[in-house]
Design a protein around this motif. Structure first.
Motif, PDB file in Angstrom:
ATOM      1  N   LEU A   1       0.837  -1.201   0.000  1.00  0.00           N
ATOM      2  CA  LEU A   1       0.000   0.000   0.000  1.00  0.00           C
ATOM      3  C   LEU A   1       0.871   1.251   0.000  1.00  0.00           C
ATOM      4  O   LEU A   1       0.626   2.205  -0.757  1.00  0.00           O
ATOM      5  N   TYR A   2       1.891   1.232   0.820  1.00  0.00           N
ATOM      6  CA  TYR A   2       2.817   2.369   0.873  1.00  0.00           C
ATOM      7  C   TYR A   2       3.461   2.620  -0.485  1.00  0.00           C
ATOM      8  O   TYR A   2       3.627   3.779  -0.922  1.00  0.00           O
ATOM      9  N   ALA A   3       3.801   1.542  -1.191  1.00  0.00           N
ATOM     10  CA  ALA A   3       4.482   1.677  -2.478  1.00  0.00           C
ATOM     11  C   ALA A   3       3.635   2.436  -3.488  1.00  0.00           C
ATOM     12  O   ALA A   3       4.170   3.176  -4.331  1.00  0.00           O
ATOM     13  N   VAL A   4       2.316   2.280  -3.400  1.00  0.00           N
ATOM     14  CA  VAL A   4       1.426   3.004  -4.312  1.00  0.00           C
ATOM     15  C   VAL A   4       1.592   4.507  -4.117  1.00  0.00           C
ATOM     16  O   VAL A   4       1.766   5.270  -5.079  1.00  0.00           O
ATOM     17  N   PHE A   5       1.558   4.941  -2.876  1.00  0.00           N
ATOM     18  CA  PHE A   5       1.668   6.380  -2.596  1.00  0.00           C
ATOM     19  C   PHE A   5       3.076   6.892  -2.865  1.00  0.00           C
ATOM     20  O   PHE A   5       3.259   8.032  -3.330  1.00  0.00           O
ATOM     21  N   ASP A   6       4.069   6.063  -2.593  1.00  0.00           N
ATOM     22  CA  ASP A   6       5.443   6.465  -2.853  1.00  0.00           C
ATOM     23  C   ASP A   6       5.661   6.678  -4.349  1.00  0.00           C
ATOM     24  O   ASP A   6       6.317   7.650  -4.770  1.00  0.00           O
ATOM     25  N   ARG A   7       5.088   5.786  -5.183  1.00  0.00           N
ATOM     26  CA  ARG A   7       5.197   5.950  -6.634  1.00  0.00           C
ATOM     27  C   ARG A   7       4.498   7.223  -7.099  1.00  0.00           C
ATOM     28  O   ARG A   7       5.002   7.947  -7.964  1.00  0.00           O
ATOM     29  N   LEU A   8       3.330   7.494  -6.501  1.00  0.00           N
ATOM     30  CA  LEU A   8       2.616   8.719  -6.882  1.00  0.00           C
ATOM     31  C   LEU A   8       3.467   9.948  -6.598  1.00  0.00           C
ATOM     32  O   LEU A   8       3.541  10.879  -7.407  1.00  0.00           O
ATOM     33  N   ALA A   9       4.104   9.941  -5.434  1.00  0.00           N
ATOM     34  CA  ALA A   9       4.870  11.127  -5.016  1.00  0.00           C
ATOM     35  C   ALA A   9       6.131  11.315  -5.845  1.00  0.00           C
ATOM     36  O   ALA A   9       6.593  12.453  -6.036  1.00  0.00           O
ATOM     37  N   THR A  10       6.694  10.210  -6.349  1.00  0.00           N
ATOM     38  CA  THR A  10       7.993  10.314  -7.020  1.00  0.00           C
ATOM     39  C   THR A  10       7.910  10.279  -8.536  1.00  0.00           C
ATOM     40  O   THR A  10       8.828  10.760  -9.219  1.00  0.00           O
TER      41      THR A  10
END
Length: 647
Positions: free
Chosen positions: A105-114
């Motif tokens: 789940l964290y990876a989804v938001f991390d990808r969005l941010a980067t």
């Protein structure tokens, strides 16, 4: 204010006299299922930031609805419902913990941010993403498997300990039994309501309607001592070990997450910024108020020596009684006369009228059969703005067995524009008859949280809905609203005695002068509580009673109460953890906010509506310091608070 949608949703359909066990269970489980479904959509891996954040917002909305099950553990008259709510709360928090540690789940938001084009998001959307990533980091999502497993176990342990701590306080009502003559000094209506039993004795409990008048007006010093000791030993000894265990869990959690202390972890998301700043703030306020507090306790001691020439100290259980005598004899304010102007029903309606006029709100009573509430004494109101219903509130204001013992606002529903109306519950423990004026002030204060919850529940994002600002700002709007409970023109709109006579303006003026007496005492005693909150969390202490007494001697002018274990009944050590300093920090800001109002016209629409829209209605959409600066036209400062202390 946020723009209203054409069609407003309906309030939650509460079961009233129906099956609460089934309703609470189904409500919580339905919301968890909705959250899980929306989280699944988030994890599907869309690279479209708005799509992901909309699904995440729906998940957070459902989680907030499920978390609101904790309300029923505090207010429902059926112990089976309270127990069920506690069990369900554990399940909800377990799920929240799992989400915070979910690397996929964290990876989804991390990808969005980067790697996503964030220009498609407005400022609120970018803030949601930023705060979400921060929360994942603070949960420990980036730690190794063993650490994450330990954090998961600590979180579950923390929830259970918090529930035990609160339940022990809620369920432990203590009492003393005294001869009728030991009620000397108490108001006539109080004595009439406390008739002797078959043994010829009167029972006085630690519930507020019994406690507050007794320690304020009761002239029997030993009886006050007995009751104060009972009140300060609520949940002792059970909560002593519970608190030690809870403190240990918090310390280990902070250490695993890479923080030097729990206060450093706790303050990272607050206005104050770091743990050392809390310690410095406590010392700063304590030093600023020290001289005034010393002078004021000297006045109390001088008055006590009229009754007891050998007295060499003023005890905590003396402070309210002798402060009341000083105000009566030196400021011509008799609390027993003042209270005759504040029958409960009048005060409640007056509060609605005042806040309605101030913020442009309407309060429409909702019959219990329509509101479906959990007790006959709960009063419900629909809230409207410009003819549109924007929320519903429920006022549960009197004590009963098994109910939350203090005063607080609880969320029932976070408002989401077009999706669900904000609903809040005000939980207090006031007398059903005449109120002390400080209880009136408390009611205004707590109602401020309710207004904040509703006004800030008109936007899109669950993350920013309601009282969603930094935790050391949340008290400021409520503390500022207290000022309206001290204004003669405001009080004249509802404060009337049995003969229909309005409270005299000169009496209110005397009350204001008398209110200045004791500000130093209040400040240093608050710092003694804040010091317990901070230092209990800053490091381990084998004997919390002894260490608490040491902090009392360091910061307060009142000596510790021998034989008392007040930390066991100090509920804020759970909810506020190391952050009890919040009350004084918020008061500094509240005094600055109030400086923008015209003391001769507290209902002036321009400033009141600007405050409503720029501070209250914004919820957590901006940092609190920025909200305050937008309203004041400058950053907040200590100047107004310092001037107030010096008055």
């Amino acid at each position: 204010m946020a723009a209203q949608t054409d069609t407003q949703p309906a309030p939650v359909d509460l079961p009233g006299d129906g099956d609460w066990l089934a309703w609470v269970s189904q409500r919580c489980r339905d919301q968890l299922e909705e959250a899980q479904q929306q989280v699944g959509l988030v994890k599907a891996g869309s690279s479209d930031a708005p799509v992901v954040l909309v699904a995440w917002n729906k998940a957070e909305t459902a989680i907030a609805n499920a978390e609101a099950v904790a309300l029923w553990a505090e207010v429902h008259p059926d112990s089976a419902v309270r127990d069920l709510a506690d069990d369900l709360s554990q399940q909800v928090q377990k799920y929240v913990t799992e989400l915070g540690l979910d690397r996929d789940l964290y990876a989804v938001f991390d990808r969005l941010a980067t790697s996503s084009d964030l220009s498609v998001l407005d400022a609120d959307g970018r803030r949601v993403l930023e705060h979400t990533l921060r929360d994942f980091r603070r949960a420990g999502v980036d730690r190794d498997d063993a650490t994450r497993d330990r954090l998961r176990a600590l979180s579950e342990r923390s929830v259970k300990l918090s529930q035990d701590f609160g339940r022990n306080i809620r369920d432990d009502v203590r009492s003393i039994r005294v001869a009728p003559e030991r009620l000397a000094g108490l108001p006539e209506d109080y004595r009439a309501a406390h008739a002797p039993d078959e043994d010829g004795l009167v029972t006085i409990t630690t519930d507020y309607p019994d406690l507050v008048p007794f320690i304020t007006f009761g002239s029997d010093a030993e009886a006050r001592h007995e009751l104060a000791l009972a009140q300060n030993n609520v949940a002792w000894p059970a909560n002593d070990q519970v608190l030690q265990d809870l403190l240990a869990v918090r310390r280990e959690t902070a250490e695993l997450l890479g923080y030097d202390s729990w206060p450093d972890y706790d303050t990272e998301v607050k206005m104050i910024g770091n743990g050392q700043a809390v310690a410095d703030f406590i010392d700063r306020v304590g030093e600023a108020a020290k001289e005034r507090a010393g002078d004021e306790v000297g006045v109390l001691l001088e008055r006590k020596r009229v009754d007891d020439p050998s007295a060499d100290a003023v005890a905590t259980y003396d402070s309210r009684y002798y402060s009341e005598l000083v105000r009566r004899e030196q400021y011509d304010v008799d609390g027993q006369v003042v209270r005759t102007y504040f029958p409960f029903e009048q005060v409640r309606q007056g509060l609605l009228d005042v806040t309605g006029r101030l913020f442009g709100l309407g309060w429409t009573p909702v019959a219990r059969e329509d509101a479906g509430t959990w007790h006959d004494e709960v009063a419900s109101y629909d809230v409207d703005l410009d003819g549109t219903r924007i929320g519903r509130i429920h006022l549960d204001l009197h004590p009963r067995e098994g109910k939350f013992k203090h005063a607080a606002q609880f969320d029932m529903v976070k408002g989401i524009a077009g999706e669900q109306l904000p609903e809040g519950v005000l939980v207090c423990n006031f007398n059903r008859g005449l109120m002390e004026h400080d209880e009136v002030v408390t009611l205004f204060h707590e109602f401020g949280h309710l207004v904040h919850h509703v006004l800030a529940g008109q936007g899109q994002w669950a993350r920013f809905s309601g009282v969603a600002t930094e935790w050391d700002f949340v008290e400021a709007p409520s503390q500022m609203l207290e000022e309206w409970a001290w204004d003669a023109d405001v009080l004249a709109t509802f404060a009337r005695n049995e003969a229909g006579e309005t409270i005299p303006a000169d009496l209110v003026a005397a009350m204001r002068r008398a209110e200045h007496f004791g500000k130093g005492l209040y400040a240093v005693q608050q710092m003694s509580y804040a010091a317990r909150s901070y230092w209990f969390h800053a490091g381990p202490h084998d004997d919390l009673t002894s260490y608490g007494d040491e902090l009392q001697r360091r910061y307060s002018v009142f000596p510790p109460l021998d034989g008392a274990h007040m930390h066991c009944a100090f509920g804020h050590l759970d909810g506020y953890s190391s952050g009890y300093y919040t009350y004084m920090w918020s008061l500094v800001i509240a005094k600055d906010l109030y400086s923008a109002f015209d003391a001769d016209d507290l209902f002036a629409a321009d400033v009141a509506l600007a405050y409503r829209d720029k501070v209250l209605a914004m919820g957590g959409r901006e940092d609190a310091a920025d909200l305050v600066a937008d309203f004041l036209g400058r950053p907040y400062s200590f100047d107004s608070w310092a001037a107030w202390l010096a008055e």
